[in-house]
Design a protein around this motif. Structure first.
Motif, PDB file in Angstrom:
ATOM      1  N   THR A 155       0.822  -1.206   0.000  1.00  0.00           N
ATOM      2  CA  THR A 155       0.000   0.000   0.000  1.00  0.00           C
ATOM      3  C   THR A 155       0.856   1.256   0.000  1.00  0.00           C
ATOM      4  N   GLY A 156       2.135   1.132   0.350  1.00  0.00           N
ATOM      5  CA  GLY A 156       3.035   2.272   0.288  1.00  0.00           C
ATOM      6  C   GLY A 156       3.006   3.170   1.508  1.00  0.00           C
ATOM      7  N   LEU A 157       2.193   2.846   2.499  1.00  0.00           N
ATOM      8  CA  LEU A 157       2.195   3.591   3.765  1.00  0.00           C
ATOM      9  C   LEU A 157       2.111   2.565   4.880  1.00  0.00           C
ATOM     10  N   ILE A 158       3.187   2.425   5.647  1.00  0.00           N
ATOM     11  CA  ILE A 158       3.250   1.352   6.646  1.00  0.00           C
ATOM     12  C   ILE A 158       3.891   1.853   7.935  1.00  0.00           C
ATOM     13  N   ILE A 159       3.664   1.092   8.994  1.00  0.00           N
ATOM     14  CA  ILE A 159       4.494   1.226  10.192  1.00  0.00           C
ATOM     15  C   ILE A 159       5.286  -0.069  10.292  1.00  0.00           C
TER      16      ILE A 159
END
Length: 204
Positions: A155-159
């Motif tokens: 998704t290109g946005l992670i923690i």
DNA sequence: TAAGTGATGCAT
DNA sequence: TGCATCACTTAA
């Protein structure tokens, strides 16, 4: 510091209450895929928890269009627009239908610093990401990132898990627990967490 | 310390 | 439909 192929924290990490998850997120990595294909972001150094039975929580009253993602499954993003200008980023916690989230208030930039400097060209490096809306500007986090899955590297946005977390926390401890910033109800709850020695903490 | 900014959501 | 409110930032 870095991990060229970052490992997202698993969904189970976000299943407990936000008040448990918020301090545990300190030292992990908020990462955003850049147009160039690399990663930008850094170490989380300040968080706040917002709870289902907490009048300051956007999901306290009922589900609306804005807070919908807070009511969804844990491990997703809740991004909201505020003061006609800014976005803030949260990690959704607790089981589906229970509206809890952790506001990420500050990070220390460690990856993609050049890209973040372009997005937010301020003189002082420590002004780059030392606030919830500042870090969204630096990482170009916007409305379209709302509800995005933080556990899926695609998704290109992670923690992501920080393999050097223990060392980072040792170098920046202690963890301070205090009251939240910028709210006008439930002001006395100890739900803000930050690393005392980090220069990027938004406010002391 | 105060003003700017406009979407949101609750009351009407 | 209208309007107070707002999990902030920047320029003073």
């Amino acid at each position: 510091m870095p991990t060229l192929s970052p490992t997202p924290l698993p969904r189970s990490f976000y299943e407990p209450s936000a008040k448990i998850v918020a301090p545990k997120l300190l030292g992990h990595l908020l990462l955003r895929r850049t147009p160039g294909g690399g990663w930008a972001g850094g170490v989380i150094v300040e968080t706040e928890a917002y709870l289902a039975n907490d009048p300051a929580c956007h999901g306290f009253r009922r589900e609306t269009l804005r807070n919908r993602s807070m009511y969804g499954p844990p491990g997703r993003a809740y991004v909201y627009f505020i003061y006609g200008n800014y976005f803030c980023f949260n990690a959704v916690c607790a089981p589906e239908r229970v509206a809890e989230a952790v506001l990420i208030r500050a990070i220390e930039p460690t990856f993609g610093e050049e890209w973040m400097r372009m997005n937010r060209p301020v003189r002082e490096q420590r002004d780059r990401t030392s606030g919830p809306a500042k870090l969204c500007l630096a990482l170009d986090i916007r409305r379209e990132h709302d509800a995005r899955d933080l556990c899926d590297v695609n998704t290109g946005l992670i923690i992501a898990h920080n393999e050097h977390r223990r060392r980072f926390i040792n170098q920046h401890k202690p963890v301070i627990t205090t009251t939240r910033i910028g709210i006008s109800v439930a002001e006395d709850l100890p739900l803000r967490f930050y690393l005392e020695k980090s220069a990027f903490v938004s406010k002391r």
